[in-house]
Design an enzyme around this catalytic site. Structure first.
Site, short mmCIF file in Angstrom:
data_model
loop_
_atom_site.label_atom_id
_atom_site.label_comp_id
_atom_site.label_asym_id
_atom_site.label_seq_id
_atom_site.Cartn_x
_atom_site.Cartn_y
_atom_site.Cartn_z
N HIS A 13 101.25 52.13 18.45
CA HIS A 13 100.12 51.17 18.77
C HIS A 13 99.30 50.97 17.57
O HIS A 13 99.33 49.67 17.19
CB HIS A 13 99.23 51.67 19.74
N HIS A 24 98.08 47.43 14.86
CA HIS A 24 96.98 47.22 14.18
C HIS A 24 96.99 46.83 12.69
O HIS A 24 96.60 46.11 12.19
CB HIS A 24 95.90 48.32 14.37
N GLU A 26 92.03 43.83 19.91
CA GLU A 26 93.16 44.33 20.82
C GLU A 26 93.83 43.46 21.83
O GLU A 26 95.14 43.33 21.83
CB GLU A 26 92.43 45.21 21.77
N SER A 79 101.83 45.65 20.94
CA SER A 79 102.58 46.79 20.97
C SER A 79 102.98 47.00 22.66
O SER A 79 103.25 48.20 23.01
CB SER A 79 101.51 47.97 20.75
FE FE Z 1 94.09 49.58 19.35
#
Ligand code: FE
Ligand code: PHE
Length: 297
Positions: A136, A141, A184, A203
């Site tokens: 993730h 990110h 997010e 993700s």
């Molecule tokens: Fe995150």
């Protein structure tokens, strides 16, 4: 930098479910300890998501992964990524055990350090894991930190977080919602069509499809105060996604001092995650099919 010995995070079973034990220490990525299973998990997830995300994630995200030299081949080394990332935008990846206390997290961002969980999920957690792991954090990110505008946004968010933390819990809640619905779970309207840029979406196989293609969720134009009032879901796909037009728009809309905005929002009602408001810029009003009742955070 003080570096601690890495160890897998332990969790405590409580009446609220599994709660991670927060550790603040930075760790050197123990790359040599990754097993063949760990690398295979990365490969499986990388291949699957890349295939899905071509034409679904924004091009900046896909190009950045390539520029950084991420591939399905094996788990990347933070040190190697840092050479490319540092040259591009001055960000540095630092290894952590898992979630950090809020103020530590904000302080890292404000100093252009991005904390990355060093361990990867187990093979039986390929499709879902409740807490952030290496896949993730790194796959989701890190690529957009290569984009100069997004890189500045993340630093500004960190400084804004330190400030909101000092103002109080309600300001912090407003700011956290902004992070949730942009960093997010953000979508971006491009000339080629709607694309994903949020790390929580890219993700996840299921949410990559759902966020763009399902008729169930709302897709609503970015509006700072609207987002700051909106509750969100942590245990299901989102009921609403907010759509930016560009990273420049995001940066501009968030550059004013939030202090008076927090004060103004204090008197206003919080909105349920799935609501559509009269003055929303609606890309799609969701059918709400399959939505769980209650449970908004
Ligand atoms: Fe995150
Ligand atoms: N402008 C915000 C403030 O004054 C800081 C911020 C910038 C927050 C970008 C989030 C994103 O608090």
């Amino acid at each position: 930098m003080d570096l601690a010995q890495p160890r897998r995070v332990e969790h405590q079973q409580t009446d609220k479910g599994y709660v991670p034990v927060y550790t603040t220490a930075l760790v050197e990525q123990p790359w040599d300890t990754y097993t063949a299973d760990d690398h295979a998990t990365w490969s499986t997830l990388y291949q699957r998501q890349r295939e899905l995300l071509v034409g679904r994630a924004c091009q900046e995200f896909l190009d950045a992964q390539d520029e950084m030299g991420m591939s399905a081949h094996m788990i990347p080394r933070f040190n190697q990524l840092n050479e490319v990332l540092g040259a591009a935008t001055g960000w540095t990846l630092v290894g952590v055990e898992g979630l950090l206390p809020e103020l530590d997290f904000f302080d890292h961002l404000a100093n252009r350090r991005f904390p990355v969980t060093w361990w990867i999920r187990r093979p039986d957690q390929i499709d879902y894991i409740a807490e952030p792991d290496l896949f993730h954090d790194l796959f989701g990110h890190v690529p957009l930190l290569m984009n100069p505008v997004f890189a500045n946004y993340m630093e500004a968010y960190g400084r804004g977080g330190v400030k909101a933390h000092a103002i109080g819990p309600e300001a912090l809640q407003n700011l956290t919602r902004l992070y949730w619905y942009t960093v997010e779970f953000g979508l971006i309207a491009t000339p080629e069509g709607m694309r994903i840029y949020g790390a929580g979406i890219v993700s996840s196989k299921g949410e990559s499809l759902y966020s763009l293609e399902s008729a169930a969720p709302n897709r609503i134009g970015f509006d700072l105060q609207r987002i700051m009032r909106t509750r969100y879901r942590i245990d299901t796909f989102q009921k609403t996604y907010f759509v930016i037009d560009s990273f420049e728009q995001l940066m501009q809309a968030t550059s004013p001092d939030f202090t008076p905005i927090y004060a103004a929002l204090a008197d206003q009602a919080h909105l349920p995650a799935g609501d559509v408001q009269a003055d929303d810029r609606v890309f799609q009003a969701g059918t709400g099919e399959g939505w769980a009742d209650g449970g908004d955070v």
